[in-house]
Enzyme design. Structure first.
Site, mmCIF file in Angstrom:
data_model
loop_
_atom_site.group_PDB
_atom_site.id
_atom_site.type_symbol
_atom_site.label_atom_id
_atom_site.label_comp_id
_atom_site.label_asym_id
_atom_site.label_seq_id
_atom_site.Cartn_x
_atom_site.Cartn_y
_atom_site.Cartn_z
ATOM 1 N N SER A 42 0.837 -1.202 0.000
ATOM 2 C CA SER A 42 0.000 0.000 0.000
ATOM 3 C C SER A 42 0.871 1.250 0.000
ATOM 4 O O SER A 42 1.755 1.397 0.843
ATOM 5 C CB SER A 42 -0.915 0.004 1.228
ATOM 6 O OG SER A 42 -1.751 -1.136 1.236
ATOM 7 N N GLU A 51 -1.231 -1.178 -4.260
ATOM 8 C CA GLU A 51 -2.482 -0.568 -3.814
ATOM 9 C C GLU A 51 -2.216 0.901 -3.506
ATOM 10 O O GLU A 51 -1.346 1.226 -2.701
ATOM 11 C CB GLU A 51 -3.017 -1.254 -2.558
ATOM 12 C CG GLU A 51 -4.292 -0.578 -2.030
ATOM 13 C CD GLU A 51 -4.768 -1.121 -0.692
ATOM 14 O OE1 GLU A 51 -5.949 -1.482 -0.599
ATOM 15 O OE2 GLU A 51 -3.952 -1.174 0.259
ATOM 16 N N ARG A 102 -3.647 3.859 -1.617
ATOM 17 C CA ARG A 102 -4.618 4.218 -0.589
ATOM 18 C C ARG A 102 -4.987 5.698 -0.743
ATOM 19 O O ARG A 102 -4.375 6.583 -0.170
ATOM 20 C CB ARG A 102 -4.045 3.923 0.793
ATOM 21 C CG ARG A 102 -4.131 2.443 1.192
ATOM 22 C CD ARG A 102 -5.554 2.031 1.572
ATOM 23 N NE ARG A 102 -6.008 2.837 2.690
ATOM 24 C CZ ARG A 102 -5.752 2.566 3.974
ATOM 25 N NH1 ARG A 102 -5.067 1.489 4.298
ATOM 26 N NH2 ARG A 102 -6.203 3.359 4.929
ATOM 27 N N HIS A 140 -13.642 -4.698 6.620
ATOM 28 C CA HIS A 140 -12.595 -4.599 7.645
ATOM 29 C C HIS A 140 -13.224 -4.308 8.988
ATOM 30 O O HIS A 140 -14.126 -3.482 9.087
ATOM 31 C CB HIS A 140 -11.607 -3.476 7.312
ATOM 32 C CG HIS A 140 -11.049 -3.567 5.928
ATOM 33 N ND1 HIS A 140 -11.776 -3.195 4.817
ATOM 34 C CD2 HIS A 140 -9.849 -4.006 5.474
ATOM 35 C CE1 HIS A 140 -11.038 -3.406 3.735
ATOM 36 N NE2 HIS A 140 -9.875 -3.899 4.112
ATOM 37 N N LYS A 193 -12.601 -9.965 -0.040
ATOM 38 C CA LYS A 193 -11.515 -9.747 0.923
ATOM 39 C C LYS A 193 -12.085 -9.381 2.288
ATOM 40 O O LYS A 193 -13.002 -8.559 2.380
ATOM 41 C CB LYS A 193 -10.602 -8.611 0.437
ATOM 42 C CG LYS A 193 -9.518 -8.218 1.454
ATOM 43 C CD LYS A 193 -8.978 -6.806 1.183
ATOM 44 C CE LYS A 193 -8.082 -6.363 2.333
ATOM 45 N NZ LYS A 193 -7.739 -4.928 2.267
ATOM 46 N N SER A 236 0.439 -0.400 6.426
ATOM 47 C CA SER A 236 -0.885 0.210 6.279
ATOM 48 C C SER A 236 -1.902 -0.412 7.223
ATOM 49 O O SER A 236 -3.034 0.043 7.316
ATOM 50 C CB SER A 236 -1.371 0.092 4.826
ATOM 51 O OG SER A 236 -1.516 -1.264 4.451
#
Length: 252
Positions: free
Chosen positions: A21, A46, A48, A143, A170, A232
């Site tokens: 990230s 990734e 962010r 998350h 995910k 991250s």
């Protein structure tokens, strides 16, 4: 189970792929960090975007995306705005969140977007369809930085993502105990063996959950997150150490 191919990378076969990230506040830092990341050993970049200060200026956001694309043209680019409620840096409205992801899709600069499961069912379904119409893959995510639900609930969320046609479901959860890590691993294995028809990514966070970031190939997680510089999320380890362990487990 079908795999997911992004550029030349095949996700869902072999050792878990490494995602890193990049979290930069402005274009200058995006550029300098991209140059630093370019030498690191990872598979997917990734970005962010929730760390980017000039978020309301879509042109500025896409200019930064263009820098990443040009600096690492061979790396799959995952565009992620992590909402504040799921551990991100900024809070924006659902409308702004969807518009930002659509702008990324329209840009032609990103290979994948991260779309949070609990954004709203209709918005999620419409955005998945929009992404797929533009040949952009969707990592659908959830998350929880506070707790780990029961294995049945973990599986239910992953199956819901799959039913919404996510290319890669995910989930990342915070363990309160070692038993929570086992629940995450058990849910991953059951999902992979009984329900999944595509790659999934799962992880248990913090030091307690580090084993889940390493043992994906054993239990059924197709990718894991490593750190080039600053982690991250709690529990990430350096990409070099991560690649070493993943290779050892793959070759065992």
């Amino acid at each position: 189970m079908k795999t997911v191919t992004v550029k030349d990378l095949v996700i869902g076969t072999g050792a878990p792929k490494i995602i890193v990230s990049l979290m930069a506040k402005d274009i200058a830092r995006v550029k300098s960090e991209a140059l630093a990341y370019r030498e690191a050993d990872f598979d997917i970049l990734e970005w962010r975007v929730d760390h980017f200060a000039d978020l309301s200026n879509v042109e500025s956001v896409m200019a930064a995306a263009k820098i990443l694309r040009e600096t690492m043209p061979e790396k799959p680019l995952l565009f992620t705005f992590r909402s504040a409620k799921e551990g991100g840096e900024q809070a924006i409205s659902t409308e702004a969140y969807i518009a930002l992801n659509r702008a990324a899709i329209d840009s032609g600069l990103v290979d994948m977007i991260d779309l949070e499961l609990f954004t709203g069912d209709d918005q999620v379904k419409e955005t998945v369809a929009y992404a797929h119409a533009h040949d952009v893959k969707v990592v659908m995510s959830n998350h929880d930085f506070h707790k780990t639900p029961e294995a049945e609930e973990i599986i239910a969320r992953l199956r819901k993502m799959q039913s919404f046609d996510a290319d890669i479901p995910k989930i990342a959860l915070m363990p309160q105990s070692t038993s929570d890590v086992l629940a995450l691993l058990a849910a991953t294995l059951e999902m992979q063996e009984q329900y999944a028809d595509r790659p999934i990514i799962t992880m248990s966070m913090a030091k307690t959950g580090v084993i889940s970031r390493l043992a994906g190939e054993v239990f059924g997680s197709a990718a894991t997150f490593g750190a080039v510089k600053k982690a991250s999320a709690p529990g990430q380890i350096s990409v070099n150490d991560l690649r070493t362990v993943l290779t050892i487990l793959h070759q065992a």
